[in-house]
Write an enzyme that holds these catalytic residues in place. Sequence first.
Site, PDB file in Angstrom:
ATOM      1  N   GLY A 152     -11.183   3.693  12.012  1.00 62.18           N
ATOM      2  CA  GLY A 152     -10.767   4.237  13.316  1.00 62.18           C
ATOM      3  C   GLY A 152     -11.894   4.751  14.179  1.00 62.18           C
ATOM      4  CB  ILE A 153     -14.378   7.459  13.748  1.00 62.44           C
ATOM      5  CG1 ILE A 153     -13.276   8.520  13.760  1.00 62.44           C
ATOM      6  CG2 ILE A 153     -15.642   7.951  14.444  1.00 62.44           C
ATOM      7  CD1 ILE A 153     -13.617   9.792  12.976  1.00 62.44           C
ATOM      8  CG  HIS A 185     -12.923   4.779   2.065  1.00 61.54           C
ATOM      9  ND1 HIS A 185     -13.641   5.805   2.635  1.00 61.54           N
ATOM     10  CD2 HIS A 185     -11.620   5.040   2.322  1.00 61.54           C
ATOM     11  CE1 HIS A 185     -12.804   6.653   3.219  1.00 61.54           C
ATOM     12  NE2 HIS A 185     -11.573   6.217   3.030  1.00 61.54           N
ATOM     13  CD  GLU A 223      -8.907  -0.396   4.146  1.00 63.19           C
ATOM     14  OE1 GLU A 223      -9.122   0.297   3.157  1.00 63.19           O
ATOM     15  OE2 GLU A 223      -8.513   0.067   5.218  1.00 63.19           O
ATOM     16  NE  ARG A 259      -6.364   1.579  -0.472  1.00 61.86           N
ATOM     17  CZ  ARG A 259      -6.826   1.334   0.724  1.00 61.86           C
ATOM     18  NH1 ARG A 259      -6.055   0.856   1.644  1.00 61.86           N
ATOM     19  NH2 ARG A 259      -8.071   1.586   0.991  1.00 61.86           N
ATOM     20  NE  ARG A 274     -10.176  13.864   2.741  1.00 64.06           N
ATOM     21  CZ  ARG A 274     -10.071  12.572   2.465  1.00 64.06           C
ATOM     22  NH1 ARG A 274     -10.775  12.055   1.475  1.00 64.06           N
ATOM     23  NH2 ARG A 274      -9.284  11.793   3.159  1.00 64.06           N
ATOM     24  CE  LYS A 319      -0.562   2.404   6.580  1.00 65.16           C
ATOM     25  NZ  LYS A 319      -1.948   2.828   6.467  1.00 65.16           N
ATOM     26  NE  ARG A 327      -7.549   8.975  18.982  1.00 66.29           N
ATOM     27  CZ  ARG A 327      -6.633   8.171  18.484  1.00 66.29           C
ATOM     28  NH1 ARG A 327      -6.318   7.065  19.112  1.00 66.29           N
ATOM     29  NH2 ARG A 327      -6.014   8.462  17.368  1.00 66.29           N
ATOM     30  CG  HIS A 360     -14.027   3.481   5.737  1.00 68.86           C
ATOM     31  ND1 HIS A 360     -13.242   2.339   5.674  1.00 68.86           N
ATOM     32  CD2 HIS A 360     -13.169   4.507   5.942  1.00 68.86           C
ATOM     33  CE1 HIS A 360     -11.979   2.680   5.834  1.00 68.86           C
ATOM     34  NE2 HIS A 360     -11.912   3.992   5.998  1.00 68.86           N
ATOM     35  CG  LEU A 361     -17.849   6.509  10.243  1.00 69.25           C
ATOM     36  CD1 LEU A 361     -18.701   6.726  11.489  1.00 69.25           C
ATOM     37  CD2 LEU A 361     -18.279   7.459   9.131  1.00 69.25           C
ATOM     38  CG  ASN A 389      -1.942   1.027   1.254  1.00 70.47           C
ATOM     39  OD1 ASN A 389      -1.903   1.945   0.439  1.00 70.47           O
ATOM     40  ND2 ASN A 389      -2.876   0.924   2.174  1.00 70.47           N
TER      41      ASN A 389
HETATM   42  P1  ADP Z   1      -7.259   6.702   8.154  1.00 71.28           P
HETATM   43  O1  ADP Z   1      -8.400   7.232   7.307  1.00 71.28           O
HETATM   44  O2  ADP Z   1      -6.082   7.636   8.191  1.00 71.28           O
HETATM   45  O3  ADP Z   1      -6.896   5.264   7.886  1.00 71.28           O
HETATM   46  P2  ADP Z   1      -8.219   5.694  10.709  1.00 71.28           P
HETATM   47  O4  ADP Z   1      -9.146   4.663  10.193  1.00 71.28           O
HETATM   48  O5  ADP Z   1      -6.975   5.244  11.408  1.00 71.28           O
HETATM   49  O6  ADP Z   1      -7.840   6.785   9.622  1.00 71.28           O
HETATM   50  O7  ADP Z   1      -9.060   6.617  11.731  1.00 71.28           O
HETATM   51  C1  ADP Z   1      -8.534   7.768  12.331  1.00 71.28           C
HETATM   52  C2  ADP Z   1      -9.620   8.399  13.202  1.00 71.28           C
HETATM   53  O8  ADP Z   1     -10.048   7.410  14.152  1.00 71.28           O
HETATM   54  C3  ADP Z   1      -9.150   9.611  13.992  1.00 71.28           C
HETATM   55  O9  ADP Z   1     -10.123  10.642  13.956  1.00 71.28           O
HETATM   56  C4  ADP Z   1      -9.042   9.061  15.406  1.00 71.28           C
HETATM   57  O10 ADP Z   1      -9.336  10.043  16.371  1.00 71.28           O
HETATM   58  C5  ADP Z   1     -10.143   8.017  15.412  1.00 71.28           C
HETATM   59  N1  ADP Z   1      -9.894   7.040  16.489  1.00 71.28           N
HETATM   60  C6  ADP Z   1      -8.913   6.132  16.574  1.00 71.28           C
HETATM   61  N2  ADP Z   1      -8.982   5.457  17.761  1.00 71.28           N
HETATM   62  C7  ADP Z   1     -10.037   5.970  18.425  1.00 71.28           C
HETATM   63  C8  ADP Z   1     -10.631   5.730  19.696  1.00 71.28           C
HETATM   64  N3  ADP Z   1     -10.155   4.799  20.507  1.00 71.28           N
HETATM   65  N4  ADP Z   1     -11.711   6.454  20.039  1.00 71.28           N
HETATM   66  C9  ADP Z   1     -12.222   7.395  19.209  1.00 71.28           C
HETATM   67  N5  ADP Z   1     -11.703   7.686  18.013  1.00 71.28           N
HETATM   68  C10 ADP Z   1     -10.634   6.990  17.616  1.00 71.28           C
END
Ligand code: ADP
Length: 416
Positions: free
Chosen positions: A332-333, A180, A386, A91, A241, A14, A286, A208-209, A7
């Site tokens: 992540g979110i 995504h 992924e 990817r 964004r 990665k 966070r 996907h957040l 990736n």
């Molecule tokens: P990317 O799109 O860069 O791959 P990720 O999927 O890693 O992003 O998500 C990043 C987001 O996830 C950030 O806004 C981060 O704050 C949020 N996040 C990661 N861990 C947590 C957590 N434990 N609680 C709340 N939000 C989180």
Amino acid sequence: MHIIVVNAGSSSVKFTCFGPTAGSIMATGTVERIGRNGTLLHFKAAGREFIEKQVNIENTAEAVAILSRHLVDPQTGCLNSLEEVHAVGHRVVHGGEKLNQPMVVDAAVKEIIREYFDLAPLHNPPNLEGIEAAEAAFPKAIQVGIFDTAFHNTIPAHAFMYALPLNLYREDKIRRYGFHGISHQNVSRAASEFLGHAPEELNLITCHLGNGCSITAVRGGRSLDTSMGFTPLEGLVMGTRCGDLDPAIALYLMEHKGLTLSQVGDLLNKKSGLLGLSGGKLSDLRDIVDAMEQGDDRARNALDVFCYRIKKYIGAYMAAMGGVDAIVFTAGIGENSPLIREKALSGLRRLGITVDHDRNQARSSKPREISAPDSPVKVLVVPTREEREIAGQVMAVLEAGSSKMRKSLTNAPFIL
Ligand code: ADP
């Protein structure tokens, strides 16, 4: 048979090595901050020490080369020779209408990836560099492209067309592509398995957040509509964004605020979203939640806007599909924030959606249900995989044989 997944982004690579038994990860590595001060390498092979070190790496080719050397180094690696690698899966963010399924990469495919540089200037160039770097590092391996847009290739014209003059679609390829896709495909399949149904039997909405956010209506295992569009700027509110916007705002900024084209691009892509709404300092969820808990009203409002946009899309996609069986949160979110999940789905009982507060708080790295037992619509949290998805699709290409996969290249049509 070993498969490597690469990736390659604008400043990082990665790298994951999958072993011969289904899905076993033998090694993972990353190189971050390529070409900047403090380039960092991480590498971990099964049964070996975790390695973290500063390296001098100027470009993607050097990053892939150093990661490959770690793979066969007797001190750090797990393979005897790079010839044990049968295929490398890449990817690639933008495959457009032509690269609409996983494909063995040859000169013609590379040319099309190049053709789409204008549509994905931040992503396709490093993706292609990653492919060429892997061709050099693994000359005997088959290179396979897995495209983030491909899953959305099933979106019908009424959902992918913008109401613009038709020649902008035909000549300039302006349409909704969606992104995504690897993640939406992976979690929609995993959600079907979790629910014990064939994908064909289900209507799902996958959210996907992450830093980037998108939401997809998946009917019968196929993407029916998605929130990201011509570029990954449209749709949900994201870290930096803006997502959906009245296009007249961009014109206004240029006409009345004197912003140049690139300043507007910068503002919409890098200074908006959660960062812009919260006053220009915080883009990580966070941090925004922390600020809200300390009484910061701008942070609270940023979260309100973020969640309301998700809710609005869920309503739209329920209507588009004529109902939904499950809503799936990932990235992540989506995987880690009970607050966002609960807030985005609050007040939807009459649409058949109720989140169970306690289930929603539970943490796990496995797929799980967080809806109330009597909620007609299930709500799930499904971690996105992924790299595994890419490796699985590479396997499918190898099994199908490359000639079959090339067919769509020769007869990629304009749909209208
Ligand atoms: P990317 O799109 O860069 O791959 P990720 O999927 O890693 O992003 O998500 C990043 C987001 O996830 C950030 O806004 C981060 O704050 C949020 N996040 C990661 N861990 C947590 C957590 N434990 N609680 C709340 N939000 C989180």
